[in-house]
Scaffold this motif. Structure first.
Motif, mmCIF file in Angstrom:
data_model
loop_
_atom_site.group_PDB
_atom_site.id
_atom_site.type_symbol
_atom_site.label_atom_id
_atom_site.label_comp_id
_atom_site.label_asym_id
_atom_site.label_seq_id
_atom_site.Cartn_x
_atom_site.Cartn_y
_atom_site.Cartn_z
ATOM 1 N N LEU A 25 0.809 -1.227 0.000
ATOM 2 C CA LEU A 25 0.000 0.000 0.000
ATOM 3 C C LEU A 25 0.839 1.274 0.000
ATOM 4 C CD1 LEU A 25 -2.796 -1.118 2.502
ATOM 5 C CD2 LEU A 25 -2.945 -0.985 0.018
ATOM 6 N N ARG A 26 1.965 1.264 0.704
ATOM 7 C CA ARG A 26 2.797 2.463 0.771
ATOM 8 C C ARG A 26 3.399 2.802 -0.577
ATOM 9 N NH1 ARG A 26 5.687 1.285 6.687
ATOM 10 N NH2 ARG A 26 3.830 1.825 7.938
ATOM 11 N N VAL A 27 3.684 1.759 -1.374
ATOM 12 C CA VAL A 27 4.199 1.997 -2.730
ATOM 13 C C VAL A 27 3.156 2.751 -3.555
ATOM 14 C CG1 VAL A 27 4.847 0.867 -4.896
ATOM 15 C CG2 VAL A 27 5.775 0.039 -2.735
ATOM 16 N N GLU A 28 1.874 2.508 -3.277
ATOM 17 C CA GLU A 28 0.788 3.166 -4.007
ATOM 18 C C GLU A 28 0.433 4.540 -3.428
ATOM 19 O OE1 GLU A 28 -0.614 1.981 -6.799
ATOM 20 O OE2 GLU A 28 0.848 0.324 -6.679
ATOM 21 N N GLY A 29 1.169 4.965 -2.420
ATOM 22 C CA GLY A 29 0.940 6.297 -1.852
ATOM 23 C C GLY A 29 -0.023 6.344 -0.685
ATOM 24 N N TYR A 30 -0.445 5.210 -0.178
ATOM 25 C CA TYR A 30 -1.363 5.192 0.953
ATOM 26 C C TYR A 30 -0.603 5.265 2.274
ATOM 27 C CZ TYR A 30 -4.776 3.509 -2.485
ATOM 28 O OH TYR A 30 -5.590 3.381 -3.575
ATOM 29 N N LYS A 31 -1.211 5.902 3.268
ATOM 30 C CA LYS A 31 -0.712 5.855 4.635
ATOM 31 C C LYS A 31 -1.368 4.669 5.329
ATOM 32 C CE LYS A 31 -0.515 9.542 7.108
ATOM 33 N NZ LYS A 31 -0.905 10.784 7.813
ATOM 34 N N THR A 32 -0.635 4.044 6.235
ATOM 35 C CA THR A 32 -1.209 2.878 6.908
ATOM 36 C C THR A 32 -1.119 2.994 8.419
ATOM 37 O OG1 THR A 32 0.874 1.637 6.842
ATOM 38 C CG2 THR A 32 -0.626 1.376 4.961
ATOM 39 N N LEU A 33 -2.123 2.401 9.063
ATOM 40 C CA LEU A 33 -2.119 2.184 10.494
ATOM 41 C C LEU A 33 -2.328 0.690 10.696
ATOM 42 C CD1 LEU A 33 -4.572 5.070 11.528
ATOM 43 C CD2 LEU A 33 -2.072 5.099 11.756
ATOM 44 N N SER A 34 -1.881 0.154 11.815
ATOM 45 C CA SER A 34 -2.008 -1.292 12.000
ATOM 46 C C SER A 34 -2.470 -1.643 13.408
ATOM 47 C CB SER A 34 -0.677 -1.992 11.706
ATOM 48 O OG SER A 34 0.323 -1.551 12.609
ATOM 49 N N ALA A 35 -3.196 -2.755 13.477
ATOM 50 C CA ALA A 35 -3.674 -3.285 14.758
ATOM 51 C C ALA A 35 -3.653 -4.803 14.672
ATOM 52 C CB ALA A 35 -5.076 -2.793 15.052
ATOM 53 N N THR A 36 -3.277 -5.477 15.770
ATOM 54 C CA THR A 36 -3.196 -6.938 15.780
ATOM 55 C C THR A 36 -4.334 -7.598 16.547
ATOM 56 O OG1 THR A 36 -1.712 -6.825 17.694
ATOM 57 C CG2 THR A 36 -0.682 -6.902 15.511
ATOM 58 N N SER A 37 -5.332 -6.780 16.963
ATOM 59 C CA SER A 37 -6.504 -7.333 17.650
ATOM 60 C C SER A 37 -7.713 -6.451 17.382
ATOM 61 C CB SER A 37 -6.260 -7.424 19.156
ATOM 62 O OG SER A 37 -6.233 -6.124 19.728
ATOM 63 N N GLY A 38 -8.874 -7.009 17.615
ATOM 64 C CA GLY A 38 -10.098 -6.252 17.394
ATOM 65 C C GLY A 38 -10.225 -5.052 18.320
ATOM 66 N N ILE A 39 -9.893 -5.234 19.591
ATOM 67 C CA ILE A 39 -9.966 -4.129 20.564
ATOM 68 C C ILE A 39 -9.031 -2.996 20.161
ATOM 69 C CG2 ILE A 39 -9.539 -3.479 22.960
ATOM 70 C CD1 ILE A 39 -12.056 -5.117 22.578
ATOM 71 N N GLU A 40 -7.807 -3.355 19.784
ATOM 72 C CA GLU A 40 -6.839 -2.333 19.353
ATOM 73 C C GLU A 40 -7.339 -1.619 18.097
ATOM 74 O OE1 GLU A 40 -2.070 -1.869 18.242
ATOM 75 O OE2 GLU A 40 -3.006 -3.865 18.283
ATOM 76 N N ALA A 41 -7.966 -2.370 17.193
ATOM 77 C CA ALA A 41 -8.478 -1.767 15.957
ATOM 78 C C ALA A 41 -9.556 -0.723 16.254
ATOM 79 C CB ALA A 41 -9.042 -2.860 15.052
ATOM 80 N N LEU A 42 -10.457 -1.036 17.173
ATOM 81 C CA LEU A 42 -11.516 -0.091 17.522
ATOM 82 C C LEU A 42 -10.949 1.177 18.152
ATOM 83 C CD1 LEU A 42 -14.223 -2.542 18.965
ATOM 84 C CD2 LEU A 42 -14.288 -1.318 16.787
ATOM 85 N N THR A 43 -9.940 1.019 19.000
ATOM 86 C CA THR A 43 -9.312 2.172 19.653
ATOM 87 C C THR A 43 -8.653 3.086 18.631
ATOM 88 O OG1 THR A 43 -8.907 0.884 21.664
ATOM 89 C CG2 THR A 43 -7.625 2.904 21.372
ATOM 90 N N ILE A 44 -7.890 2.484 17.703
ATOM 91 C CA ILE A 44 -7.210 3.281 16.668
ATOM 92 C C ILE A 44 -8.236 3.959 15.757
ATOM 93 C CG2 ILE A 44 -5.709 3.148 14.637
ATOM 94 C CD1 ILE A 44 -4.178 0.902 16.053
#
Length: 383
Positions: A25-44
């Motif tokens: 995705l970064r090669v295509e110009g997108y910024k990324t955020l990451s989460a390794t769990s559902g709870i962390e994903a909701l917080t982010i």
């Protein structure tokens, strides 16, 4: 299109999968955020509000379906596009993904070009929807503003029935919203008081509805005379009215002209008095005085009224009362008579030098009898 690099939240309990997606995705110009769990994903998601989420399903604690469902329940996050990216390939999982309102469903291993195209299309569609919503909000706001404006105009017109324009530009110089207690102007004006003779006796022979009917007709006729001579009615006082004339350098003459026109209208009114169940003709007494007065908003913080305050008001009222004593229709003070211009010929008669009730200083008072063509070099006749 978005005017900033789109941010994509990657949710997967396998760090290696996140790393691979970040590189793609970064090669295509997108910024990324990451989460390794559902709870962390909701917080982010709550703190960063990404433009799109790529969501794994099989994760410990809270699976991807539950995460998607939570996102759709949050008013700030419910419209974010969600692509399920999972090893699951059964119909039940795909159906479940639709039930929790996921936008798309891709199975691992995936083709890079297919994922990138889906992301691009989804972001573009989201932007188009966003622009449409903005336009709808803009149109709705415009309609609401237009409706509010029309309501404001209607209210302003209705307000003018209670507060004349001559008052409004003094007590509300910056619009109706600027009206506040104490707004006022002091200036020289002419005040006219008009009272109906034997009003109590008249009312005794009528129902309240009959009295109310002819009073409205009477006041309408009197108001027309006053407005025709550049004046305005300050208030109605049951069977009386108080009018103000404020045209610079001409208000005494305007008031006298208005008073004479009012008397003429009463003659016409009395010709049709039978339809109002009036047995006797209506007679009026008018007092006129010129002097300093304050035009402004008077009262309390919770209830104000537009009014005129000053000796000019009290004296005009006293002169109206004297019309009963001297049996005449119009009495004007010397301050009025002395300022009548030479452009019109008024027939006036000196009556007396009196101290009006409640006053301390004596003044000359005059009966205004009418108008006629002025003789040469004799603009004003005193008899």
């Amino acid at each position: 299109m978005l005017n900033h690099p789109p941010t994509i939240l990657l949710v997967d309990d396998e760090p290696v999968n996140i790393t691979l997606l970040e590189c793609l995705l970064r090669v295509e110009g997108y910024k990324t955020l990451s989460a390794t769990s559902g709870i962390e994903a909701l917080t982010i998601a709550e703190t960063s509000i990404p433009d799109l989420i790529i969501l794994d399903i099989m994760m410990p604690g809270m699976d991807g379906f539950a995460v998607c469902q939570k996102l759709r329940e949050d008013s700030n996050l419910q419209t974010i596009p969600i692509i399920f990216l999972t090893a699951l390939d059964d119909d039940y999982s795909k159906l479940r993904g639709l039930e929790v309102m996921g936008d798309d469903f891709l199975t691992k291993p995936f083709k890079n070009n297919l994922l990138l195209q889906k992301i691009a299309n989804m972001l573009r569609l989201q932007e188009m929807r966003s622009q449409q919503v903005k336009q709808e909000i803009k149109e709705k706001t415009k309609r609401q503003f237009s409706a509010a404006w029309n309501i404001n105009l209607a209210l302003s017109e209705k307000l003018r029935l209670f507060v004349p324009d001559q008052f409004l530009h003094r007590i509300a110089p910056n619009g109706v919203e600027s009206i506040q207690l104490g707004n006022s102007q002091e200036e020289e004006i002419t005040v006219l008081f008009c009272d109906i003779r034997k009003f109590t006796t008249i009312c005794e022979g009528q129902t309240p509805s009959e009295t109310f009917q002819w009073l409205n007709v009477f006041f309408t006729e009197m108001n027309a005379c006053i407005m025709a001579n550049n004046g305005f009615i300050d208030k109605y006082l049951g069977d009386a009215l108080m009018a103000v004339f404020d045209r610079p350098e001409s208000h005494p003459q305007d008031a006298v002209n208005g008073a004479l026109m009012m008397q003429q209208k009463i003659i016409e009114f009395n010709k049709g008095r039978d339809k109002y169940n009036l047995e006797e003709p209506i007679n009026i007494g008018i007092g006129i005085h010129t002097g300093k007065g304050i035009i402004g908003a008077l009262g309390a913080d919770s209830r104000i009224d537009s009014t005129v305050i000053g000796d000019v008001v009290n004296t005009a009222s006293r002169l109206q009362e004297l019309t009963k004593h001297y049996s005449c229709g119009i009495i004007a003070s010397d301050s009025v008579i002395s300022q009548l211009t030479q452009s019109e010929y008024f027939e006036v008669r000196w009556i007396d030098r009196v101290v009006p009730r409640g006053k301390q200083q004596a003044q000359d008072i005059y009966e205004v009898c009418g108008k006629s063509t002025p003789p040469t070099n004799k603009p004003l006749m005193l008899t």
